[in-house]
Design an enzyme around this catalytic site. Structure first.
Site, PDB file in Angstrom:
ATOM      1  N   ASP A  32     -23.524  59.896 -19.415  1.00 42.38           N
ATOM      2  CA  ASP A  32     -24.137  58.329 -19.417  1.00 42.38           C
ATOM      3  C   ASP A  32     -24.024  58.128 -18.080  1.00 42.38           C
ATOM      4  OD1 ASP A  32     -24.287  56.121 -21.930  1.00 42.38           O
ATOM      5  OD2 ASP A  32     -24.696  55.382 -19.869  1.00 42.38           O
ATOM      6  N   LEU A  60     -29.906  60.800 -15.855  1.00 41.28           N
ATOM      7  CA  LEU A  60     -30.821  61.768 -16.560  1.00 41.28           C
ATOM      8  C   LEU A  60     -32.200  61.710 -15.709  1.00 41.28           C
ATOM      9  CD1 LEU A  60     -29.956  61.062 -20.283  1.00 41.28           C
ATOM     10  CD2 LEU A  60     -29.435  63.231 -18.823  1.00 41.28           C
ATOM     11  N   LYS A  85     -33.734  49.724 -23.188  1.00 43.63           N
ATOM     12  CA  LYS A  85     -34.078  49.216 -24.423  1.00 43.63           C
ATOM     13  C   LYS A  85     -34.611  47.974 -24.477  1.00 43.63           C
ATOM     14  CE  LYS A  85     -29.590  48.147 -26.425  1.00 43.63           C
ATOM     15  NZ  LYS A  85     -28.716  47.926 -27.459  1.00 43.63           N
ATOM     16  N   SER A 125     -37.976  54.588 -32.917  1.00 37.95           N
ATOM     17  CA  SER A 125     -37.540  53.066 -33.350  1.00 37.95           C
ATOM     18  C   SER A 125     -38.979  52.782 -34.147  1.00 37.95           C
ATOM     19  CB  SER A 125     -37.801  52.144 -32.254  1.00 37.95           C
ATOM     20  OG  SER A 125     -37.989  50.962 -32.308  1.00 37.95           O
ATOM     21  N   TYR A 150     -41.881  49.328 -23.831  1.00 32.45           N
ATOM     22  CA  TYR A 150     -40.948  49.992 -24.447  1.00 32.45           C
ATOM     23  C   TYR A 150     -41.185  50.865 -25.545  1.00 32.45           C
ATOM     24  CZ  TYR A 150     -36.838  50.631 -27.469  1.00 32.45           C
ATOM     25  OH  TYR A 150     -35.954  51.307 -28.451  1.00 32.45           O
ATOM     26  N   LYS A 154     -41.634  55.170 -26.459  1.00 34.61           N
ATOM     27  CA  LYS A 154     -41.059  55.747 -27.984  1.00 34.61           C
ATOM     28  C   LYS A 154     -41.966  56.549 -28.690  1.00 34.61           C
ATOM     29  CE  LYS A 154     -36.805  54.607 -27.436  1.00 34.61           C
ATOM     30  NZ  LYS A 154     -35.525  55.649 -27.226  1.00 34.61           N
ATOM     31  N   ARG A 232     -36.780  41.376 -41.102  1.00 39.85           N
ATOM     32  CA  ARG A 232     -36.492  42.576 -40.700  1.00 39.85           C
ATOM     33  C   ARG A 232     -35.565  43.440 -41.583  1.00 39.85           C
ATOM     34  NH1 ARG A 232     -39.636  40.902 -37.824  1.00 39.85           N
ATOM     35  NH2 ARG A 232     -39.528  40.559 -35.452  1.00 39.85           N
TER      36      ARG A 232
HETATM   37  P1  NAD Z   1     -27.307  51.196 -25.224  1.00 44.52           P
HETATM   38  O1  NAD Z   1     -27.936  50.678 -24.175  1.00 44.52           O
HETATM   39  O2  NAD Z   1     -26.125  50.729 -25.893  1.00 44.52           O
HETATM   40  O3  NAD Z   1     -26.984  52.988 -25.052  1.00 44.52           O
HETATM   41  C1  NAD Z   1     -27.783  53.705 -24.240  1.00 44.52           C
HETATM   42  C2  NAD Z   1     -27.155  54.429 -23.241  1.00 44.52           C
HETATM   43  O4  NAD Z   1     -27.932  54.956 -22.421  1.00 44.52           O
HETATM   44  C3  NAD Z   1     -26.256  53.268 -22.407  1.00 44.52           C
HETATM   45  O5  NAD Z   1     -24.869  53.663 -22.351  1.00 44.52           O
HETATM   46  C4  NAD Z   1     -26.712  53.411 -21.067  1.00 44.52           C
HETATM   47  O6  NAD Z   1     -25.652  53.301 -19.988  1.00 44.52           O
HETATM   48  C5  NAD Z   1     -27.063  54.905 -21.140  1.00 44.52           C
HETATM   49  N1  NAD Z   1     -28.446  55.170 -20.280  1.00 44.52           N
HETATM   50  C6  NAD Z   1     -29.704  54.567 -19.978  1.00 44.52           C
HETATM   51  N2  NAD Z   1     -30.036  55.226 -19.194  1.00 44.52           N
HETATM   52  C7  NAD Z   1     -29.641  56.442 -18.666  1.00 44.52           C
HETATM   53  C8  NAD Z   1     -29.790  57.486 -18.036  1.00 44.52           C
HETATM   54  N3  NAD Z   1     -31.000  57.830 -17.153  1.00 44.52           N
HETATM   55  N4  NAD Z   1     -28.994  58.497 -17.687  1.00 44.52           N
HETATM   56  C9  NAD Z   1     -27.696  58.431 -18.424  1.00 44.52           C
HETATM   57  N5  NAD Z   1     -27.515  57.494 -19.299  1.00 44.52           N
HETATM   58  C10 NAD Z   1     -28.424  56.469 -19.373  1.00 44.52           C
HETATM   59  O7  NAD Z   1     -28.519  51.274 -26.368  1.00 44.52           O
HETATM   60  P2  NAD Z   1     -28.312  51.718 -28.098  1.00 44.52           P
HETATM   61  O8  NAD Z   1     -28.708  50.470 -28.625  1.00 44.52           O
HETATM   62  O9  NAD Z   1     -27.262  52.271 -28.236  1.00 44.52           O
HETATM   63  O10 NAD Z   1     -29.716  52.580 -28.235  1.00 44.52           O
HETATM   64  C11 NAD Z   1     -29.523  53.854 -28.103  1.00 44.52           C
HETATM   65  C12 NAD Z   1     -30.978  54.524 -28.336  1.00 44.52           C
HETATM   66  O11 NAD Z   1     -31.616  54.014 -29.606  1.00 44.52           O
HETATM   67  C13 NAD Z   1     -32.020  54.070 -27.337  1.00 44.52           C
HETATM   68  O12 NAD Z   1     -32.816  55.171 -27.049  1.00 44.52           O
HETATM   69  C14 NAD Z   1     -32.698  53.020 -28.134  1.00 44.52           C
HETATM   70  O13 NAD Z   1     -34.207  52.889 -27.264  1.00 44.52           O
HETATM   71  C15 NAD Z   1     -32.776  53.476 -29.382  1.00 44.52           C
HETATM   72  N6  NAD Z   1     -32.996  52.339 -30.455  1.00 44.52           N
HETATM   73  C16 NAD Z   1     -32.340  51.303 -30.187  1.00 44.52           C
HETATM   74  C17 NAD Z   1     -32.390  50.341 -31.084  1.00 44.52           C
HETATM   75  C18 NAD Z   1     -31.368  49.098 -31.077  1.00 44.52           C
HETATM   76  O14 NAD Z   1     -31.990  47.849 -31.680  1.00 44.52           O
HETATM   77  N7  NAD Z   1     -30.194  49.054 -30.567  1.00 44.52           N
HETATM   78  C19 NAD Z   1     -33.328  50.142 -32.141  1.00 44.52           C
HETATM   79  C20 NAD Z   1     -34.307  51.282 -32.304  1.00 44.52           C
HETATM   80  C21 NAD Z   1     -34.042  52.421 -31.367  1.00 44.52           C
HETATM   81  C1  WQD Z   2     -34.570  40.107 -35.131  1.00 46.30           C
HETATM   82  C2  WQD Z   2     -35.537  38.744 -35.553  1.00 46.30           C
HETATM   83  C3  WQD Z   2     -36.534  37.565 -33.812  1.00 46.30           C
HETATM   84  C4  WQD Z   2     -33.265  36.407 -31.421  1.00 46.30           C
HETATM   85  C5  WQD Z   2     -36.104  44.685 -31.231  1.00 46.30           C
HETATM   86  C6  WQD Z   2     -37.059  45.591 -30.704  1.00 46.30           C
HETATM   87  C7  WQD Z   2     -37.208  47.043 -31.475  1.00 46.30           C
HETATM   88  C8  WQD Z   2     -35.841  47.631 -32.015  1.00 46.30           C
HETATM   89  C9  WQD Z   2     -34.779  46.231 -32.252  1.00 46.30           C
HETATM   90  C10 WQD Z   2     -35.324  48.940 -30.475  1.00 46.30           C
HETATM   91  C11 WQD Z   2     -36.871  38.674 -35.238  1.00 46.30           C
HETATM   92  C12 WQD Z   2     -35.184  36.626 -34.685  1.00 46.30           C
HETATM   93  C13 WQD Z   2     -33.974  36.919 -32.300  1.00 46.30           C
HETATM   94  C14 WQD Z   2     -33.046  34.949 -31.195  1.00 46.30           C
HETATM   95  C15 WQD Z   2     -34.245  34.808 -33.184  1.00 46.30           C
HETATM   96  N1  WQD Z   2     -35.188  47.992 -30.693  1.00 46.30           N
HETATM   97  N2  WQD Z   2     -34.509  36.107 -33.326  1.00 46.30           N
HETATM   98  N3  WQD Z   2     -33.268  34.267 -32.223  1.00 46.30           N
HETATM   99  O1  WQD Z   2     -37.470  42.050 -32.318  1.00 46.30           O
HETATM  100  O2  WQD Z   2     -36.855  42.883 -34.567  1.00 46.30           O
HETATM  101  O3  WQD Z   2     -36.563  44.404 -32.530  1.00 46.30           O
HETATM  102  O4  WQD Z   2     -34.693  45.267 -31.695  1.00 46.30           O
HETATM  103  O5  WQD Z   2     -36.176  49.928 -30.363  1.00 46.30           O
HETATM  104  O6  WQD Z   2     -37.914  47.784 -30.947  1.00 46.30           O
HETATM  105  O7  WQD Z   2     -38.132  44.658 -30.504  1.00 46.30           O
HETATM  106  O8  WQD Z   2     -34.844  42.493 -32.947  1.00 46.30           O
HETATM  107  O9  WQD Z   2     -32.931  41.178 -33.022  1.00 46.30           O
HETATM  108  O10 WQD Z   2     -34.598  40.895 -31.136  1.00 46.30           O
HETATM  109  O11 WQD Z   2     -35.002  40.025 -33.507  1.00 46.30           O
HETATM  110  O12 WQD Z   2     -34.784  34.000 -34.045  1.00 46.30           O
HETATM  111  O13 WQD Z   2     -32.250  34.604 -30.334  1.00 46.30           O
HETATM  112  O14 WQD Z   2     -34.457  37.781 -35.100  1.00 46.30           O
HETATM  113  O15 WQD Z   2     -37.542  36.654 -33.954  1.00 46.30           O
HETATM  114  O16 WQD Z   2     -37.516  37.987 -36.020  1.00 46.30           O
HETATM  115  P1  WQD Z   2     -36.488  42.776 -33.073  1.00 46.30           P
HETATM  116  P2  WQD Z   2     -34.366  41.151 -32.642  1.00 46.30           P
END
Ligand code: NAD
Ligand code: WQD
Length: 339
Positions: A32, A60, A85, A125, A150, A154, A232
């Site tokens: 990381d 990375l 993200k 995602s 973003y 993906k 959602r």
């Molecule tokens: P996060 O930001 O908590 O974790 C990502 C980690 O990657 C962090 O610790 C960051 O420091 C590290 N990182 C970023 N760029 C880097 C690089 N170039 N080299 C090394 N480390 C690096 O995010 P998360 O919520 O745990 O998400 C993990 C994965 O899941 C991501 O790929 C994200 O796109 C995907 N994802 C997250 C969500 C969500 O809502 N949290 C939803 C769908 C998909």
């Molecule tokens: C959830 C719901 C907002 C904040 C995002 C990324 C998606 C995925 C997950 C990574 C929505 C509402 C939110 C607030 C609100 N991530 N909301 N007040 O938008 O579904 O998805 O995270 O891949 O790609 O787009 O998640 O948690 O932001 O929102 O009313 O202050 O809550 O409008 O309906 P979202 P979220």
């Protein structure tokens, strides 16, 4: 057996997955760059599992550093979480997102090819579906041109994996399309810790209840949903973490139907923003200060997963419901606030 390389392993979903991997007997190496997480997560992981994971601080985007990593460690498989993200930030800074999310994955799969590491789990995602025409979404639901850089990253990473696995028969990959991950580990030692003002619903809600933010804005109450607020599919992060262990075991046991597979990881249930607030208030017996605000640009109206394929093929389903998500999220926030 060598180590499982977990990129982004000090992050939110990564840290929970490391715990599950260790508890299933895997030896983990985390890399990381700590751009969105803290090193102290490592000791919290060790507090839960009893084992300190190996850790290399590395970006990375640095191709030679990635090559050296594979040269210096015996790695059996890769789970790739590391990425940027924030949807909004990606619109402002697309270069960062394409470089960090697409470039980094290319470095990893090149290093894997050179060192004959053949199993790869990718964090995708539900964003790849955009606003689907039909609900719930299956893995066959068409992916739509994403609405943000973003989302594009993906989709592009999935396309790369599909093309790459077509011509590299020994390389195996699973893309997991997460819906909305929320909640925290039962111990409240690890959880989601956004830096700055949170963009996502649960982190903003938690900071509002903790008194860090004044009021939660509910973005839009005029959607075509039962109460007008957006819907959602929320999934507990520990359920999500467990699915990664299963996906990894499936590849290591060569049980895949083809060398590239895609799974939806959601609960299969849709909840509106107001339903989430009500569930939070009820289970934690505490009020959320909120107001209805205009819709947020780029938001979709509703989405939730058809989880049949993951249920049948992985033998996985979400075990923790909305109350567990809200209870563990608040327990984590309270512990953070007390620090
Ligand atoms: P996060 O930001 O908590 O974790 C990502 C980690 O990657 C962090 O610790 C960051 O420091 C590290 N990182 C970023 N760029 C880097 C690089 N170039 N080299 C090394 N480390 C690096 O995010 P998360 O919520 O745990 O998400 C993990 C994965 O899941 C991501 O790929 C994200 O796109 C995907 N994802 C997250 C969500 C969500 O809502 N949290 C939803 C769908 C998909
Ligand atoms: C959830 C719901 C907002 C904040 C995002 C990324 C998606 C995925 C997950 C990574 C929505 C509402 C939110 C607030 C609100 N991530 N909301 N007040 O938008 O579904 O998805 O995270 O891949 O790609 O787009 O998640 O948690 O932001 O929102 O009313 O202050 O809550 O409008 O309906 P979202 P979220």
């Amino acid at each position: 057996m060598g180590k499982i390389l977990v990129t982004g392993g000090t992050g939110y979903i990564g840290s929970h997955t490391v715990v599950e991997l260790q508890q299933n007997g895997f030896d983990v190496l985390i890399v990381d760059n700590l751009s969105n997480s803290r090193k102290e997560v490592l000791t919290k992981i060790a507090d839960i599992s009893g084992t300190m994971p190996d850790f290399v601080e590395l970006d990375l985007r640095n191709e030679s550093a990635v090559m050296n990593l594979f040269k210096n460690h015996s790695i059996d498989a890769v789970i790739h979480f590391a990425a940027s993200k924030s949807v909004g930030e990606s619109v402002q800074n697309p270069h960062l997102y394409y470089h960090n999310n697409v470039g980094a994955m290319l470095h990893l799969i090149k290093a894997m090819e050179m060192h004959e590491v053949k199993s790869f789990v990718f964090s995708s995602s539900c964003t790849v579906y955009g606003q689907p025409d039909q609900l719930p979404v299956t893995e066959q639901t068409p992916t739509k041109p994403a609405e943000s850089p973003y989302g594009n990253t993906k989709k592009i990473c999935e396309d790369i994996l599909r093309d790459y696995t077509k011509v590299n028969a020994s390389f195996q990959a699973i893309a997991l399309r997460y819906f909305n991950p929320v909640g925290a580990h039962e111990s409240a030692l690890i959880g989601e810790r956004p830096s700055g003002v949170p963009n996502n619903l649960i982190p903003y809600l938690l900071e509002t209840v903790a008194g860090i933010r004044e009021k939660l804005s509910v973005f839009g109450d005029d959607y075509s949903t039962p109460d007008g607020t957006a819907v959602r599919d929320y999934i507990h992060v520990v359920d999500l973490a467990k699915a990664h262990v299963i996906a990894l075991q499936r590849m290591l046991a060569e049980k895949q139907k083809s060398n590239y597979e895609v799974f939806n990881l959601g609960s299969g249930n849709g909840y509106s923003v107001l339903e989430i607030i009500q569930a939070f208030e009820k289970v934690n017996d505490i009020k959320v200060n909120y107001e209805i605000a205009p819709r947020r640009a780029g938001d979709i109206e509703k989405i939730y997963a058809d989880t049949t394929y993951a249920n049948d093929e992985l033998g996985w389903s979400a075990a923790l419901g909305i109350d567990e998500m809200m209870r563990t999220a608040w327990a984590w926030q309270k512990k953070l606030s007390a620090e």
